[in-house]
Design a protein around this motif. Sequence first.
Motif, short mmCIF file in Angstrom:
data_model
loop_
_atom_site.label_atom_id
_atom_site.label_comp_id
_atom_site.label_asym_id
_atom_site.label_seq_id
_atom_site.Cartn_x
_atom_site.Cartn_y
_atom_site.Cartn_z
N THR A 119 0.80 -1.10 -0.03
CA THR A 119 0.05 -0.08 -0.03
C THR A 119 0.94 1.19 0.07
OG1 THR A 119 -0.12 0.04 2.33
CG2 THR A 119 -2.00 -1.15 1.31
N ILE A 120 0.37 2.30 -0.43
CA ILE A 120 0.85 3.78 -0.35
C ILE A 120 1.57 3.94 0.93
CG2 ILE A 120 0.72 6.01 -0.48
CD1 ILE A 120 -1.07 5.75 -2.80
N SER A 121 2.78 4.44 1.01
CA SER A 121 3.25 4.86 2.40
C SER A 121 3.02 6.28 2.60
CB SER A 121 5.02 4.69 2.31
OG SER A 121 5.44 5.19 3.57
N GLU A 122 2.18 6.44 3.59
CA GLU A 122 1.72 7.96 4.06
C GLU A 122 2.94 8.71 4.90
OE1 GLU A 122 -2.55 7.98 5.42
OE2 GLU A 122 -2.36 5.91 5.19
N SER A 123 3.98 8.07 5.09
CA SER A 123 4.93 8.68 5.65
C SER A 123 5.90 8.99 4.54
CB SER A 123 5.54 8.01 7.03
OG SER A 123 6.26 6.62 6.36
N PHE A 124 5.79 8.45 3.51
CA PHE A 124 6.76 8.67 2.38
C PHE A 124 8.15 8.20 2.51
CE2 PHE A 124 4.00 12.60 2.21
CZ PHE A 124 2.86 12.02 1.19
N GLU A 203 17.13 7.51 -1.36
CA GLU A 203 18.00 8.62 -0.94
C GLU A 203 18.50 9.10 -1.79
OE1 GLU A 203 20.36 6.67 2.10
OE2 GLU A 203 18.63 6.09 3.55
N ALA A 204 19.22 8.68 -3.02
CA ALA A 204 20.00 9.41 -3.88
C ALA A 204 18.57 10.36 -4.61
CB ALA A 204 20.46 8.21 -4.81
N ALA A 205 17.61 9.90 -4.81
CA ALA A 205 16.42 10.55 -5.40
C ALA A 205 15.99 11.86 -4.76
CB ALA A 205 15.25 9.74 -5.75
N TRP A 221 4.89 16.67 1.94
CA TRP A 221 5.22 15.60 1.26
C TRP A 221 6.77 15.36 1.41
CZ3 TRP A 221 9.58 17.15 -1.84
CH2 TRP A 221 9.88 18.46 -1.98
N ILE A 222 7.37 16.06 2.70
CA ILE A 222 8.68 15.48 2.91
C ILE A 222 8.46 14.75 4.23
CG2 ILE A 222 10.88 16.74 3.73
CD1 ILE A 222 10.24 19.06 2.01
N PRO A 223 9.31 13.51 4.42
CA PRO A 223 9.27 12.86 5.71
C PRO A 223 9.81 13.64 6.66
CG PRO A 223 10.14 11.71 3.88
CD PRO A 223 10.24 13.05 3.38
N ALA A 224 9.55 13.35 7.77
CA ALA A 224 9.70 13.88 9.20
C ALA A 224 11.20 14.00 9.52
CB ALA A 224 8.88 13.29 10.31
N HIS A 225 11.69 12.62 9.16
CA HIS A 225 13.05 12.59 9.53
C HIS A 225 14.12 13.55 8.51
CE1 HIS A 225 13.21 9.69 6.01
NE2 HIS A 225 14.62 10.01 5.99
N LEU A 226 13.53 14.20 7.68
CA LEU A 226 14.23 15.25 6.58
C LEU A 226 13.69 16.38 6.91
CD1 LEU A 226 14.51 13.09 3.17
CD2 LEU A 226 15.90 13.37 5.03
#
Length: 240
Positions: A119-124, A203-205, A221-226
């Motif tokens: 399924t789609i990852s909602e955390s990206f 990560e490269a993308a 649209w950016i993950p929390a860890h970023l």
Amino acid sequence: MAELVYRPVIGAALTLFKALDLKIDTQGSENIPRTGGAVLVSNHISYLDFIFSGLGALPQKRLVRFMAKDSVFRHKISGPLMRGMKHIPVDRKRGEAAYAHALDSLRSGEIIGVFPEATISESFTLKSFKSGAARMAQEAGVPLIPMALWGTQRIWTKGRPRNFGRNHIPVTIRVGEPMDAPTDEFAGAITRRLRGRVQELLEAAQRAYPVRPKNAEDTWWIPAHLGGSAPTPAQVREAG
């Protein structure tokens, strides 16, 4: 065999993407084999990921048959298109038939597309991978092709309105080198290695992505860890 539906759909998609002025950056398409079967494995962050994953194989003149939930095939609009493009419906209660169909296609030289997160990852971020892709590659004797997509979530993803305006959204596609799937290795071990490779490509993308938000409101649209405001994996699990 003539592709009476698939190629016109590709043409329509490319025309739409041009109208939307999407900035598609693809690297690594040379890793898609020109002939023979393969399992193409990608992360999943958007409803449109199967289209962009397929675009990654186009430079090698290959068409990808994706495994997708059967409800998509029952839809009055998408159903005829999915069947016409020879994608593979997956009934999660009776997955054996879809698995056998995919194996037959791989052995006949097709590329099968799989989203092992299901399924789609909602955390990206990458979720855990199911082992079906590795098992199929083992049984069919074909390679696994890792891929990562980034930016597609900004166009249409779960819980967000579609963004089909001419907003010049960049989409980054990275295709990795083929991975062997030895039959004398546990599918779980291959799956862990595959997930690690997709993570590296993701990560490269992300590093190559040309957009940096100018304000906090545009970081969904950016993950929390970023540093973004997307929910963490733990928050997604709690909400679900």
